[in-house]
Design a protein around this motif. Structure first.
Motif, PDB file in Angstrom:
ATOM      1  N   ASP A  48       1.116  -1.127  -0.027  1.00 41.56           N
ATOM      2  CA  ASP A  48       0.066   0.225  -0.258  1.00 41.56           C
ATOM      3  C   ASP A  48       0.359   1.047   0.080  1.00 41.56           C
ATOM      4  OD1 ASP A  48      -1.736   2.214   0.580  1.00 41.56           O
ATOM      5  OD2 ASP A  48      -2.729   1.231   2.179  1.00 41.56           O
ATOM      6  N   MET A  49       0.909   2.080  -0.989  1.00 43.66           N
ATOM      7  CA  MET A  49       2.077   3.369  -1.100  1.00 43.66           C
ATOM      8  C   MET A  49       1.330   4.994  -0.305  1.00 43.66           C
ATOM      9  SD  MET A  49       0.580   5.961  -3.175  1.00 43.66           S
ATOM     10  CE  MET A  49      -0.654   5.794  -4.461  1.00 43.66           C
ATOM     11  N   ASN A  50      -0.226   4.619  -0.080  1.00 43.78           N
ATOM     12  CA  ASN A  50      -0.219   5.245   1.072  1.00 43.78           C
ATOM     13  C   ASN A  50       0.502   5.845   2.595  1.00 43.78           C
ATOM     14  OD1 ASN A  50      -2.890   5.867  -0.608  1.00 43.78           O
ATOM     15  ND2 ASN A  50      -3.538   4.239  -0.434  1.00 43.78           N
ATOM     16  N   PHE A  51       1.360   4.673   2.562  1.00 45.57           N
ATOM     17  CA  PHE A  51       1.664   4.747   3.607  1.00 45.57           C
ATOM     18  C   PHE A  51       3.409   6.187   3.834  1.00 45.57           C
ATOM     19  CE2 PHE A  51       5.070   2.456   1.438  1.00 45.57           C
ATOM     20  CZ  PHE A  51       6.631   2.508   1.464  1.00 45.57           C
ATOM     21  N   LEU A  52       3.670   6.562   2.121  1.00 40.60           N
ATOM     22  CA  LEU A  52       4.608   7.205   2.112  1.00 40.60           C
ATOM     23  C   LEU A  52       4.563   8.850   2.787  1.00 40.60           C
ATOM     24  CD1 LEU A  52       5.364   6.315  -1.882  1.00 40.60           C
ATOM     25  CD2 LEU A  52       6.778   6.560   0.015  1.00 40.60           C
ATOM     26  N   SER A  53       3.292   9.273   2.984  1.00 38.63           N
ATOM     27  CA  SER A  53       2.775  10.382   3.502  1.00 38.63           C
ATOM     28  C   SER A  53       3.258  10.396   5.007  1.00 38.63           C
ATOM     29  CB  SER A  53       1.289   9.804   3.685  1.00 38.63           C
ATOM     30  OG  SER A  53       0.809   9.645   4.430  1.00 38.63           O
ATOM     31  N   GLN A  54       3.306   9.232   5.680  1.00 41.38           N
ATOM     32  CA  GLN A  54       3.552   8.514   6.943  1.00 41.38           C
ATOM     33  C   GLN A  54       5.455   9.128   7.320  1.00 41.38           C
ATOM     34  OE1 GLN A  54       1.318   9.082   9.505  1.00 41.38           O
ATOM     35  NE2 GLN A  54       0.621   9.588   7.969  1.00 41.38           N
ATOM     36  N   LEU A  55       6.219   9.345   5.769  1.00 42.95           N
ATOM     37  CA  LEU A  55       7.926   9.126   5.895  1.00 42.95           C
ATOM     38  C   LEU A  55       8.575  10.717   6.779  1.00 42.95           C
ATOM     39  CD1 LEU A  55       9.193   7.574   2.615  1.00 42.95           C
ATOM     40  CD2 LEU A  55       9.163   6.367   4.752  1.00 42.95           C
ATOM     41  N   GLY A  56       8.860  10.441   7.357  1.00 40.56           N
ATOM     42  CA  GLY A  56       9.798  11.907   7.956  1.00 40.56           C
ATOM     43  C   GLY A  56      10.850  12.373   6.860  1.00 40.56           C
ATOM     44  N   LEU A  57      11.387  13.001   7.340  1.00 43.43           N
ATOM     45  CA  LEU A  57      12.653  13.854   6.528  1.00 43.43           C
ATOM     46  C   LEU A  57      13.675  13.023   5.739  1.00 43.43           C
ATOM     47  CD1 LEU A  57      13.268  16.232   4.925  1.00 43.43           C
ATOM     48  CD2 LEU A  57      14.681  16.914   7.973  1.00 43.43           C
ATOM     49  N   ARG A  58      13.905  11.991   7.253  1.00 43.48           N
ATOM     50  CA  ARG A  58      15.169  11.575   6.934  1.00 43.48           C
ATOM     51  C   ARG A  58      15.213  10.417   6.020  1.00 43.48           C
ATOM     52  NH1 ARG A  58      16.933  12.294  11.973  1.00 43.48           N
ATOM     53  NH2 ARG A  58      18.673  13.403  12.307  1.00 43.48           N
ATOM     54  N   ASP A  59      14.035   9.011   6.071  1.00 42.99           N
ATOM     55  CA  ASP A  59      13.566   8.229   5.597  1.00 42.99           C
ATOM     56  C   ASP A  59      12.814   9.082   4.160  1.00 42.99           C
ATOM     57  OD1 ASP A  59      14.130   6.480   6.958  1.00 42.99           O
ATOM     58  OD2 ASP A  59      12.411   6.489   7.373  1.00 42.99           O
ATOM     59  N   THR A  60      12.536   9.956   3.598  1.00 40.48           N
ATOM     60  CA  THR A  60      11.363  10.974   2.541  1.00 40.48           C
ATOM     61  C   THR A  60      12.790  11.141   1.904  1.00 40.48           C
ATOM     62  OG1 THR A  60      10.122  11.679   3.511  1.00 40.48           O
ATOM     63  CG2 THR A  60      10.946  12.554   1.700  1.00 40.48           C
ATOM     64  N   MET A  61      14.487  11.819   2.353  1.00 36.13           N
ATOM     65  CA  MET A  61      14.947  11.765   1.575  1.00 36.13           C
ATOM     66  C   MET A  61      16.007  10.983   1.060  1.00 36.13           C
ATOM     67  SD  MET A  61      14.892  14.999   1.640  1.00 36.13           S
ATOM     68  CE  MET A  61      16.629  15.514   0.656  1.00 36.13           C
ATOM     69  N   ARG A  62      15.947  10.010   1.376  1.00 41.89           N
ATOM     70  CA  ARG A  62      16.805   8.338   1.818  1.00 41.89           C
ATOM     71  C   ARG A  62      15.453   7.788   0.430  1.00 41.89           C
ATOM     72  NH1 ARG A  62      17.794   4.584   6.066  1.00 41.89           N
ATOM     73  NH2 ARG A  62      19.369   3.833   4.910  1.00 41.89           N
ATOM     74  N   VAL A  63      14.266   7.834   0.212  1.00 44.22           N
ATOM     75  CA  VAL A  63      13.672   7.309  -0.690  1.00 44.22           C
ATOM     76  C   VAL A  63      14.273   8.340  -2.352  1.00 44.22           C
ATOM     77  CG1 VAL A  63      11.256   6.743  -1.667  1.00 44.22           C
ATOM     78  CG2 VAL A  63      11.888   6.284   0.602  1.00 44.22           C
ATOM     79  N   ARG A  64      13.709   8.971  -1.677  1.00 47.58           N
ATOM     80  CA  ARG A  64      14.342  10.466  -3.786  1.00 47.58           C
ATOM     81  C   ARG A  64      15.197  10.110  -4.104  1.00 47.58           C
ATOM     82  NH1 ARG A  64      17.981  13.321  -2.236  1.00 47.58           N
ATOM     83  NH2 ARG A  64      18.685  15.005  -3.739  1.00 47.58           N
TER      84      ARG A  64
END
Length: 110
Positions: free
Chosen positions: A78-94
């Motif tokens: 479920d890709m909807n969990f992406l909205s729960q990522l914090g800054l560090r994890d968002t930057m890692r996915v990016r």
């Protein structure tokens, strides 16, 4: 998903902060490499622009990066969990999305 079920061209990103998603605790994200069906409608996540002096300047496209993350997430399903990522994890996915394109080799990117 077992390691045997993970696509060969994928990356596993351990989360710095696990996310409670429904009944599961998500500790890692698996992203698959983008394919034709992803790349053609979205385009490259980075475009090159030229300065007046002729210097090539890479410019990221955050909307494209977001669309790739949403389309290429393998686990959790479920890709909807992406909205729960914090800054560090968002930057890692990016960075993982950008790395798929960088690893394609010179001349193959935008």
């Amino acid at each position: 998903m077992s390691k045997a079920d993970t696509p060969a061209s994928s990356v596993t990103i351990p989360l710095t902060t696990p996310i409670q998603w429904h009944r599961d605790l998500v500790r890692e994200i698996v992203l698959r490499e983008p394919t034709w069906d992803d790349i053609m409608p979205i385009g490259h996540p980075v475009t090159l622009h030229s300065s007046p002096e002729g210097v090539q300047i890479p410019v990221e496209n955050p909307a494209a990066i977001m669309h790739y993350a949403e389309r290429c997430v393998v686990e959790p399903m479920d890709m909807n969990f992406l909205s729960q990522l914090g800054l560090r994890d968002t930057m890692r996915v990016r960075q993982a999305i950008l790395d798929f394109f960088l690893s394609a080799g010179p001349g193959d990117a935008a």
